[in-house]
Every structure is written in C-alpha cells, then in structure tokens.
Design an enzyme around this catalytic site. Structure first.
Site, PDB file in Angstrom:
ATOM      1  N   SER A   1      15.245  -5.353  -2.844  1.00 37.19           N
ATOM      2  CA  SER A   1      14.463  -4.231  -2.023  1.00 37.19           C
ATOM      3  C   SER A   1      14.909  -4.012  -0.886  1.00 37.19           C
ATOM      4  CB  SER A   1      12.869  -4.513  -1.990  1.00 37.19           C
ATOM      5  OG  SER A   1      12.648  -5.370  -1.478  1.00 37.19           O
TER       6      SER A   1
ATOM      7  N   LYS B   1       3.621  -4.217   1.726  1.00 36.54           N
ATOM      8  CA  LYS B   1       4.866  -3.909   2.523  1.00 36.54           C
ATOM      9  C   LYS B   1       4.073  -2.685   3.553  1.00 36.54           C
ATOM     10  CE  LYS B   1       8.678  -5.100  -0.505  1.00 36.54           C
ATOM     11  NZ  LYS B   1       9.490  -4.634  -1.442  1.00 36.54           N
TER      12      LYS B   1
END
Length: 771
Positions: free
Chosen positions: A675, A718
């Site tokens: 990611s 996140k």
C-alpha cells in the site's frame, strides 16, 4: 510379699508391660523424659502404668490405672528426632499408694507385689492345662510361632507363665490390664485358660464358616460376603476412610453428576476396576484421578441466560464506550436466542491492536448474558496436547486447556475467552491451531474429544470469544471458523470519553483518593492524549493517569492539600516534558517527501517517504528496513515513471544520469506491504520534477505498472492515524469507498477523503501546481 518405694512415673499410651517382659519404648513427652533421666541418675527403677484415656497429653492421677509394673531401665538411646528409645525389663506388679507431683516430672509411692513361687498339685494341673490350650491355639491361629511355645514350656513359675502367654494373645488393652491387676496366681491362670478357650472356639468357628461358605457360595455371593465383612470390620474399627467407603461415596457422586448415559457407564466401569486394584498400585491413582476429573466436569449444570436485551445493552454501554459493531452483534445473538430458545454458541474473534479492550469486552459480554466467564491464554502454546490433553498412559497426564477451562467455568454454557489466539506456534509435538479446529466448529464441537477424558464432551452451548492482534498469523482454516469483528482503535474524542467515564475514576479508586480530591479538566485530558500517548488503544493512557494519581496522592499526603486540579498548564508538573509532537504532518510543502499511511499490529501509523537524487549511473537504493513487497512497490513505481517520463515532463534519461535513494525513516522498525506504492511514486515524481508535495495530504494505495491504484486493507486504522497526525486530506483507492462507513463520523468530518483510481489523479491532489 509387699514393699513400698518412691519412684518416677512413666505413663504409657496404648501399651502395657508385664513383669519379666523386656520391651523397647519410645518416649517423647517432657515429663516422661525428665522421669527417665531421674531414674537413670538413681537406681534405674521406674514405674510404668497405662493411661485410661489415650487422648490426654498430660495425664493426672485420675487418667492412669493405679496398678502397673515396676521396671528397670536397661538401656537408653536418644534418637535424631528428639525422642528417647529405652529398653525396659518388668520386675513386679505394683500399686500406686501416693501421687507426688514434682516440678518437672511425677513420682509415685508404690506398693509392690511378688508372685508366690511355690507350687502345689492344683497349680501344676492348671499350668499343664494352660500349656495344652496354648499349644492348640497356636496350631489353629498360626499367629504365634512354635519357638514361642518352646520358650514358654521351660518356665517353672505359674504366674510368670501366665504373664508371658497373655502378652502373646490378641487381647484388648482393657483385658490385658485386668490380667495385670489379677494378683492371685491361680485366678490369673484360670483367666488365661478361659481366654484361650474362648479364642480357640472363635477360630474354630471361623474356620468352619469359611470352609462351608467356600463350598456353597457362587463368585458373586463371595464378593458380596467379603464386601459386607470388610464393611463390618471397618465399622467395628471406626475406619471411615477405608476404600469401600470411598468407592460408595464415588458411586453416589457419579450417579448424581448428571453425566450422559455412555459416560456414566464408563465411569462406573472404571470405579469397578479401581475397587479391585490394590491401593498401593500405581494404576489405582491413575484411575482415581480420571474418575475425579469426570466428576468435576460440568455435564448438565448451566446458567440461565438473561435474555433481556435492554439489560444487556445497559451493561455493555456502561462498561464500554463506542465499539458499536460488537455490541450490536451480542444483542443480535440475544434477540435470536429469545425467539428460538435454542442457538449454538457463536464463535467471535475480536481483532485489534493492544489496549483497545478486547479482553474486558469479553467479560462484559459474559456479565450481560448472566453467564460464567473463563479465560485461557494461548500465547506461546506450541503443543497439541495443551489443547487436547495427554493420553492417560503417560505419567502425569491431564486434560487439555479446553477441558480445564470447562472445569473452572463449572457450567456447560460459559463465555469462554481464547486470549491471544494469534500467538500460537507449532513444533514437532503437533499443531495446536489444528487441534482448535474441532473446538471452534459449531458443527463438530458438540462431541469434542479430549485425549485424557476420551469420551465426547459437548461444547456446543459455549460462547467462544477469541482475541487477536494480527489476523495474518492465524491459519486460514481456523480463521474461517470464526466471525471476525475488528476493533481498530479509538478516536481522540472517544479516548477523552473513556478517560473521563472509566479510566480516571478507576485509577482514583485504586489509589485511595477520595471523591473530589483529584479533578482533571477536559483540556488536560486532551493534552495528555495528544502529547503523552501514541497508541490505538488506551493502555498507555491508563498508565499516565495512574502516574498522575500517584503524584497527586504524594502531594496530598506530604503537603496536606485538600484537592488538586489538573489543567493543561500544570500537566507537565506531573508527567514531565511532552513526549510526542501532536500532528506529524510536515510543517511546510517539501520536494521529494510524501506522507504515507500504514497499518500495524498496534493500529494505524503515518510514515514519511523521502527521495534523494544524486549524479550517478541510475542506481536505485532502498533503505529503512523494507520488506520484499515494499521493495517491489518501489520498483513498480520506478518503472511506471520511466514509462511515463515524457507525459510527466521528466528527462527520459534520468535513470542513466542519477542515482536514486528512497528512504523510509525509523530504520529500526521493519516495514512491508504493497500500500506504499502511490506514496513512493508521488515522492519520486516530486523529486524528479521539483514540485513540492502538499504537507496536509496523506495517501495509501497499491500501484500497478500502468499507474492503476488498487484497493488496500486497514483503511479505518490508517484514517485514525491520519487524524492523529493532523492531516486534512487523505487519498485512498476508489475501490475502498465501501470501507468509509466504518470510519467514525468525527474522523470523517475532519478529513477530506479523495477517491482515486489512477496515479494521475493522485498527483493532482498531492503535488503543488499540478492540474
């Protein structure tokens, strides 16, 4: 002949000495030891008599028989345990005429009696009769050796012969004392003859009964007879701890335990084996241990569920702030059970970073249901037998942790917490996670098989709750059997509520501070969360609150302060200088530095990715302890930029003229994952084009060689880290739009989420001056 002398007294418990007998005694009581020492100093003569009540430790005049034996101490030896062993020889009968209590011992004045040594015809006849009866008794009983008989025949005095024979007969203490008190020799011999004759008749009758029963009884009748005889003997002896009584008690317990029919049958079979095996046998202890385990396990005992959804919701809301998904799942379970009245226990897995309240939430679930709670930790378990138990053939075998947990729960429907299920490992002794497959499968756990118990055990009514920090380490088949509920972490607002409503009150109580002694303003709690903790959970927050309470307690005690108020301004006095900087976003837009969002086992985090260019030959250097996947993401971003150099207005030969160094700070911490793709690509393009990256932007997403942005996991974590870091805009893959609903509303309101499907869209929002 009679004679009076004063001698020390030694009372005996359960023992009697006849004249002419030589006997070893162990003496331990202080007065008795002093009496012995007094006798040894003088003429070695001491008076022995028997206590009427054996339980009396310091006997007085009324606690002993007045007639005893005057003896001579032949030998005295001190043993290591403090007692004294003496060898005594009986001299003559004697009767206490005066009891004299001394300072350290007791002395008595006694009148001695000597047997008349003369014999007449009647005495001779009585002696012969007594010898003849004694010989017949020896032949029938076989408890006295023929050597004893031979030694008795050499005795000439009838009184002495009677005493010796009496000492070899199985008489009660009272009967022996009666013989001792019989001073007339002829009368004494007559008593012995009568006793021997009676014993002969009893033995003869026993022998006849035994022979008759042996011929006529079947095997089952024989066993019954022996058991009854044993019971009678034990009852007569007052032996309530005998094996027969124990077996009876165990049988009653088995019948009352509510076991399934097949298990009860096995238990009774093992009990039958236990009864037949000698108690000294090693297998006896093994069988007894097995039966006891079957008895302590709950087979039918269960608590009644409190199916009041309102009550359950109240308990969960009171104990925990937030965590809506978990609460909703528990209430759904209660609602379905209320409608159906029967439902297999669900298997939930609470996954999330440390300190978010997974274990305490499981306790609250048990409390809301009104069920017993039991917890086992699976951290570090690497042996299959820890779960399934050991075979009974092994020394020290015992059931596995599941059965042990059920024993602690004492009901068949507890809330069973499997803590740290992701921390199990395996080795040559088997895979414990594979053994858990049967436990956590609702279709199989109604007949769970433990190696020690062997018989199927029903776990279907148990509500299993597992906790894990990292789902990636749990094997796929095991993960498939559980319903995963993710607890990502708390927002700042949630932490403030938790601190005010739960943690602070708990710590104030634990530190003995009375109500009103310590007050903490909201701005102080907010500052504490921002500048002294950096975590997804609240464990560090609770530790800091405990520190404040300790310091406050010291001030209140030492300075006699009535109350303390903690504010944002005086917080440093209690906790020292600030440990963290709130908002990790860059202070200004920078070239070659982009902010990425990462997922860790401890919640979300932000990380900067830096790119530096230097003249060279196109060498690509990656540092910061990056994993293989992250290195491949950097290679993919590098290749994409080379293929799109013209469109991005970058020198097509940049890779031949420059060495490129990509670094992720905090090099001691391992980092991996796909990611970071768009973050690395953005930092590279910024360095190569000279355009700064916007300081308020964070991003996450996997990149392909064609520039497409692929979805990622852990968006909630996140997003929370971006919020904590003070970012205002977050770039996420378009395919993650469905995950935005999981993000707390307070975070969604503060962050601008940009959904992208291609790197071109990322650059528009991330780089200054790109349209």
């Amino acid at each position: 002949m009679e004679n009076e002398i004063i001698v020390p007294l030694l009372p005996l418990r359960g023992l009697l000495v006849y004249p002419t007998m030589v006997l070893h005694l162990d003496v331990g009581r202080d007065k008795s030891v002093q009496a012995l020492e007094k006798a040894m100093i003088e003429d070695h003569i001491i008076f022995l008599t028997t206590q009427t009540d054996l339980s009396v430790d310091d006997p007085g005049e009324d606690d002993i028989y007045p007639i005893g034996t005057l003896t001579k101490v032949k030998q005295m030896l001190k043993l290591p345990n403090g007692t004294i062993r003496v060898l005594v020889e009986g001299l003559s009968r004697a009767e206490i005429t005066e009891f004299q209590e001394q300072e350290k011992y007791v002395s008595v004045k006694v009148k001695t009696f000597e047997d008349d040594p003369s014999k007449d015809v009647e005495s001779e006849a009585l002696m012969r009769t007594m010898l003849e009866y004694f010989e017949q008794y020896i032949k029938i009983s076989k408890k006295v050796s023929t050597e004893t008989y031979s030694s008795v025949t050499d005795i000439e005095e009838p009184g002495r012969m009677a005493d010796i024979i009496a000492s070899h007969l199985p008489l009660k203490l009272k009967e022996k004392q009666e013989i001792l008190e019989t001073l007339d020799v002829k009368e004494r011999v007559n008593k012995i003859i009568s006793i021997i004759n009676n014993e002969k008749e009893v033995l003869t009758l026993e022998k006849k009964i035994g022979q008759r029963v042996k011929r006529s009884m079947e095997r089952t009748q024989k066993e019954y007879y022996l058991r009854e005889q044993m019971k009678a003997i034990q009852k007569e002896l007052g032996d309530k701890e005998g094996k027969t009584g124990e077996v009876t008690t165990l049988k009653e317990k088995i019948e009352a335990a509510g076991m399934p029919e097949n298990v009860e049958k096995i238990a009774l079979k093992e009990l039958d084996r236990y009864e037949k095996i000698p108690q000294t046998s090693a297998e006896s202890a093994v069988i007894r241990n097995y039966i006891e385990w079957l008895l302590v396990l709950p087979w039918s005992n269960m608590t009644e569920d409190q199916l009041d959804i309102g009550h359950a919701e109240e308990v969960l809301e009171k104990d925990h702030y937030g965590l809506e998904k978990v609460k909703e799942r528990v209430l759904e379970y209660l609602a379905v059970q209320q409608l159906t009245q029967s439902l297999k226990g669900p298997i939930l897995c609470l996954a999330g970073p440390p300190g978010v309240g997974k274990t305490s939430l499981a306790k609250s679930i048990a409390k809301s249901l009104g069920r017993n709670f039991v917890r086992i930790s699976l951290g570090g378990v690497r042996d299959e037998s820890e779960i399934r138990g050991h075979r009974r053939t092994y020394v020290g075998a015992m059931p596995g942790r599941i059965i042990q947990g059920m024993k602690k729960a004492n009901t068949i429907n507890p809330v069973f917490l499997l803590d740290e299920i992701d921390k199990m490992s395996n080795d040559f002794r088997g895979d414990p996670s594979a053994a858990l497959l049967e436990v956590l499968d609702p279709e199989q756990n109604n007949s769970f098989s433990d190696h020690f118990i062997e018989e199927p055990y029903d776990l279907s009514k148990v509500m299993f709750i597992a906790t894990a920090n990292n789902l990636g380490t749990i094997p796929g088949p095991l993960l498939d059997r559980m319903e995963i509920i993710t607890i990502a972490g708390y927002t700042e607002l949630e932490k403030i509520h938790i601190a005010k409503d739960h943690l602070l009150q708990k710590q104030i109580g634990e530190h003995g501070l009375e109500e009103g002694k310590l007050q903490m303003q909201d701005d102080a709690i907010q500052a504490l969360i921002r500048y002294y903790t950096r975590e997804a959970g609240v464990r560090g927050l609770e530790r800091q609150l405990a520190t404040i309470c300790r310091k406050a307690a010291k001030i209140i005690v030492s300075e006699d302060r009535k109350s303390i108020v903690i504010t944002d301004k005086n917080l440093e006095e209690f906790l020292g200088k600030r440990k963290f900087r709130y908002g990790q976003a860059e202070v200004e837009d920078q070239i070659g530095v982009s902010t990425g969002l990462a997922y860790t086992a401890f919640g979300g985090d932000t990380l900067s990715i830096e790119v530096a260019l230097a003249p060279g030959k196109g060498k690509l250097v990656l540092t910061g302890k990056l994993g293989d996947v992250m290195k491949e993401s950097a290679q993919a971003a590098f290749s994409y930029i080379r293929s799109k150099a013209d469109e991005l207005k970058i020198d097509p030969d940049f890779h031949e003229k420059n060495d490129i160094h990509i670094h992720v700070p905090e090099g001691a911490v391992p980092k991996d994952g796909p990611s970071a793709g768009i973050t690395i690509a953005t930092a590279l393009i910024s360095a190569l084009t000279g355009r700064p990256v916007r300081k308020e932007v964070g991003m996450t997403g996997e990149i392909t060689l064609r520039g497409r942005v692929l979805p990622i996991g852990g968006l909630k974590e996140k997003s929370l880290s971006a919020h904590r870091a003070g970012l205002t805009k977050v770039i996420v893959p378009k395919d993650n739009e469905k995950d935005l609903d999981d993000i707390p509303e307070s975070v969604r309101n503060d962050l601008e989420f940009v959904l992208v499907s291609h790197l071109d869209e990322v650059l528009v929002h991330a780089l200054v001056g790109v349209k």
